[in-house]
Design an enzyme around this catalytic site. Structure first.
Site, PDB file in Angstrom:
ATOM      1  CB  ILE A 158      -0.905   0.035   1.262  1.00 31.23           C
ATOM      2  CG1 ILE A 158      -1.723  -1.253   1.396  1.00 31.23           C
ATOM      3  CG2 ILE A 158      -1.791   1.270   1.283  1.00 31.23           C
ATOM      4  CD1 ILE A 158      -2.806  -1.429   0.378  1.00 31.23           C
TER       5      ILE A 158
ATOM      6  CD  GLU B  32      -6.009  -3.376   8.204  1.00 34.06           C
ATOM      7  OE1 GLU B  32      -7.153  -3.419   7.734  1.00 34.06           O
ATOM      8  OE2 GLU B  32      -5.721  -2.702   9.225  1.00 34.06           O
TER       9      GLU B  32
ATOM     10  CB  SER C 116       2.992  -3.298  17.716  1.00 34.88           C
ATOM     11  OG  SER C 116       3.107  -2.200  18.559  1.00 34.88           O
TER      12      SER C 116
ATOM     13  CD  GLU D 281      18.811  17.788   7.489  1.00 32.28           C
ATOM     14  OE1 GLU D 281      17.998  17.564   6.593  1.00 32.28           O
ATOM     15  OE2 GLU D 281      19.732  18.614   7.391  1.00 32.28           O
TER      16      GLU D 281
END
Lengths: 182, 182
Positions: A14, A38, A113, A140
């Site tokens: 995706i 997912e 997770s 940075e």
């Protein structure tokens, strides 16, 4: 354990970003039915538990856009391509806190997770800390304040939800355990 | 702490799935420069530390597609819309292990991956566990095996990287701390 396996039928990418990648897998469940998963792909990260000679833990105060707030965490950073995680740990410690270590030990690694992401976080313990006059510079787009906190302050920061992420809550509990076993 | 804040210039939604949502924010950094932040939105989750009268911790063996392997975790699950996290904890414990509790205490909540996700995980401790004859049934796409492990087995499973996720590694360390303070 193989009886629980979910077979990949199809994978769709995706999003392929600067840090994470998102894919959706069509999977075949153990009962033969189909479902979707997912999944966020992440390069992995390191974090460092660094307790100074004065018995204070080095922490950094940092704004976290996903949470829309500033929190206090142990030094951490993501692993660059092909980088040895121990080198990442040594580099991030110096960049974020200005302290260098000659003694870095791997403590534990965990997935942050596992339900939706493959991020693996390696936790190291740093000893023999030396403040550098000219430390490595941070990325940075990274802005942090350095803190040195004693254990009571750390527990208070957890109470106040200023320390509120998995690795840092784990690190403070590790510190409590160290003291309890002493 | 406001000096570290990153202001949102623009938000683009990349994906809105069944469980997670992916957005990319254009942000203004503290030095005025622009950067991008890739952010996973998650409904939040709960996990339960449940130690039986026989001094064993309830765990579940579950296939995790993001890791492409079966691992052992404490019972957990995501929060349904508008659900009280404590009810989620009670429900997930029963669905995944067949044990019901009358005593659930909130231990700590932490963000699992504050660098790229807003998932907040609430950890509860369950006591007074009762095995149910007819427990609540698990989600139809969820397949788990129930385990009861003593602390030495838990530490061995960490050694073998079968226990390898943040909440469960945290739970076992909590158990070690409980024992050390006893």
């Amino acid at each position: 354990m193989d009886s629980l396996e979910e077979k990949t039928v199809k994978r769709e990418t995706i999003f392929d970003g600067k840090i994470i990648k998102l894919v959706v897998d069509d999977v075949e469940l153990p009962n033969g039915k189909l479902s979707k998963r997912e999944i966020v792909k992440h390069p992995g990260a390191v974090a460092v538990i660094a307790i100074t000679a004065e018995n204070k833990m080095l922490m950094v105060e940092q704004y976290r856009k996903p949470l829309e707030k500033t929190i206090v965490e142990i030094p951490a950073g993501k692993i660059e391509p092909n980088e040895d995680p121990m080198l990442t740990a040594s580099r991030e410690l110096e960049e974020e806190t200005g302290f260098k270590t000659n003694e870095l030990t791997h403590l534990v690694s965990f997935y942050t997770s596992p339900g939706f992401a493959d991020e693996l976080l390696h936790i190291y313990v740093a000893k023999d800390l030396k403040k550098q006059a000219n430390p490595l510079q941070a990325d940075e787009d990274e802005f942090v304040n350095i803190l040195e906190v004693n254990i009571d302050e750390a527990l208070q920061l957890i109470e106040e939800k200023v320390i509120c992420d998995a690795k840092t809550v784990y690190a403070v509990q590790y510190w409590k355990l160290l003291n309890a076993l002493r």
